[in-house]
Scaffold this motif. Structure first.
Motif, mmCIF file in Angstrom:
data_model
loop_
_atom_site.group_PDB
_atom_site.id
_atom_site.type_symbol
_atom_site.label_atom_id
_atom_site.label_comp_id
_atom_site.label_asym_id
_atom_site.label_seq_id
_atom_site.Cartn_x
_atom_site.Cartn_y
_atom_site.Cartn_z
ATOM 1 N N ASN A 99 0.812 -1.219 0.000
ATOM 2 C CA ASN A 99 0.000 0.000 0.000
ATOM 3 C C ASN A 99 0.844 1.268 0.000
ATOM 4 O O ASN A 99 0.343 2.356 0.260
ATOM 5 N N TYR A 154 -6.841 0.292 -0.606
ATOM 6 C CA TYR A 154 -5.785 -0.064 0.351
ATOM 7 C C TYR A 154 -4.590 0.881 0.255
ATOM 8 O O TYR A 154 -3.849 1.061 1.219
ATOM 9 N N PRO A 190 -12.119 -5.182 -2.507
ATOM 10 C CA PRO A 190 -12.685 -5.405 -1.168
ATOM 11 C C PRO A 190 -13.952 -6.253 -1.263
ATOM 12 O O PRO A 190 -14.679 -6.200 -2.255
ATOM 13 N N VAL A 206 -11.786 -4.191 3.161
ATOM 14 C CA VAL A 206 -10.513 -4.354 2.454
ATOM 15 C C VAL A 206 -9.779 -5.605 2.933
ATOM 16 O O VAL A 206 -9.218 -6.364 2.133
ATOM 17 N N LEU A 237 -8.443 -8.764 0.725
ATOM 18 C CA LEU A 237 -7.031 -9.137 0.702
ATOM 19 C C LEU A 237 -6.862 -10.626 0.994
ATOM 20 O O LEU A 237 -6.150 -11.337 0.270
ATOM 21 N N VAL A 275 -7.490 -3.140 8.228
ATOM 22 C CA VAL A 275 -6.936 -4.273 7.512
ATOM 23 C C VAL A 275 -6.061 -5.121 8.433
ATOM 24 O O VAL A 275 -6.157 -6.356 8.441
#
Length: 292
Positions: free
Chosen positions: A179, A209, A237, A242, A246, A276
């Motif tokens: 990110n 992100y 997402p 998010v 991931l 996250v």
């Protein structure tokens, strides 16, 4: 590049055996040493409660109870270590981690000391390449893991969070969550030994992100300079979460290691609103290498 010294804080949770297995897989990969450390509660820490209006007799009783519970927990942890190491092939048990370097192949040692876990673990981690931390027990709030956050915030070292169930292997297929933050850059640098060994590496990114910083193409070029080829795959997402998106992308790749930065937002914000890092810590089913 290699990991040579690993620290494993053990607290007696049910996830301790999976963490031992995770640490041993890592140690076998590099012929490294794993120092298992149990920090017993120091009964003297109860003494400040005297200022809360408790009598001397009550303080002594509390200290005695704390000492008993601490001793019982230490015995359970020691038993766990001895059970795990009994019959292990190709692994040497060392009385002193400082002398283990003279032994070829992976080595293990165990130590129990009294004190404040978050202080001792953070300080001792600074002398190791990597700390392996057990996953909290099911139902326990991962944000309350003192050892995990002590290492992330106060050691300057990377931490490998073991899954609840011991993995079969680590580092064949690696996902890098990128990110653009300093935390994600530190995680990539810490994961270079794994990345060099990996059969396949995938960089995962998403507009939701991304923070201020280089895009995924930048870290892809950086890895190429290290002779590591990685493909970039954006993820989406899941229901606006998010972290869920991931982890979905990690599963789709069949990864056995996730590398990512931790708490690019403040820890307080993540505790209140989620984030996250929190989602991954609570839901990842594979080892996760994190840096703060």
């Amino acid at each position: 590049m290699a990991y040579r010294r690993l620290l494993l804080p053990l607290t007696g949770t049910a996830a301790g055996e999976a963490a031992l297995a995770t640490a041993l897989i890592t140690a076998r990969a590099w012929g490294a040493h794993v120092h298992c450390l149990h920090v017993r509660v120091d009964a003297r820490d109860v003494a400040p409660l005297a200022g809360e209006g408790l009598s001397g007799a009550m303080i002594e009783e509390m200290m005695a109870a704390t000492e008993r519970e601490s001793g019982e927990r230490a015995d359970r942890v020691r038993t766990l270590f001895e059970k795990f190491t009994s019959g292990l092939g190709g692994v040497t048990l060392a009385d002193n981690p400082d002398t283990a370097a003279k032994t070829d192949g992976p080595t293990l040692s165990f130590e129990a000391i009294a004190g404040r876990e978050e202080d001792i673990v953070a300080q001792q981690s600074r002398l190791y390449d990597l700390a392996v931390v057990p996953h909290p027990e099911a139902g326990e709030d991962v944000s309350s893991s003192d050892a995990l956050h002590a290492i992330l915030f106060d050691s300057g070292r990377p931490v490998l969070i073991a899954p609840r169930v011991a993995p079969a292997d680590i580092g064949n297929r690696i996902c890098v969550a990128w990110n653009g933050t300093a935390e994600s850059a530190a995680a990539v640098a810490a994961a270079l030994p794994w990345l060099h060994k990996a059969a396949a590496v995938r960089i995962l990114c998403a507009d939701e992100y991304q923070r201020r910083g280089p895009k995924a193409e930048g870290i892809q070029a950086y890895l190429r300079w290290h002779s590591i080829n990685a493909e970039i795959v954006p993820f989406k997402p899941t229901t606006r979460e998010v972290g869920a998106g991931l982890l979905g992308a990690v599963r789709d790749f069949g990864a056995d290691l996730l590398c990512m930065g931790a708490y690019s937002h403040s820890r307080l914000r993540q505790l209140i609103l989620g984030g996250v890092t929190r989602h991954v810590l609570e839901n990842a089913e594979i080892p996760v290498l994190m840096c703060r």
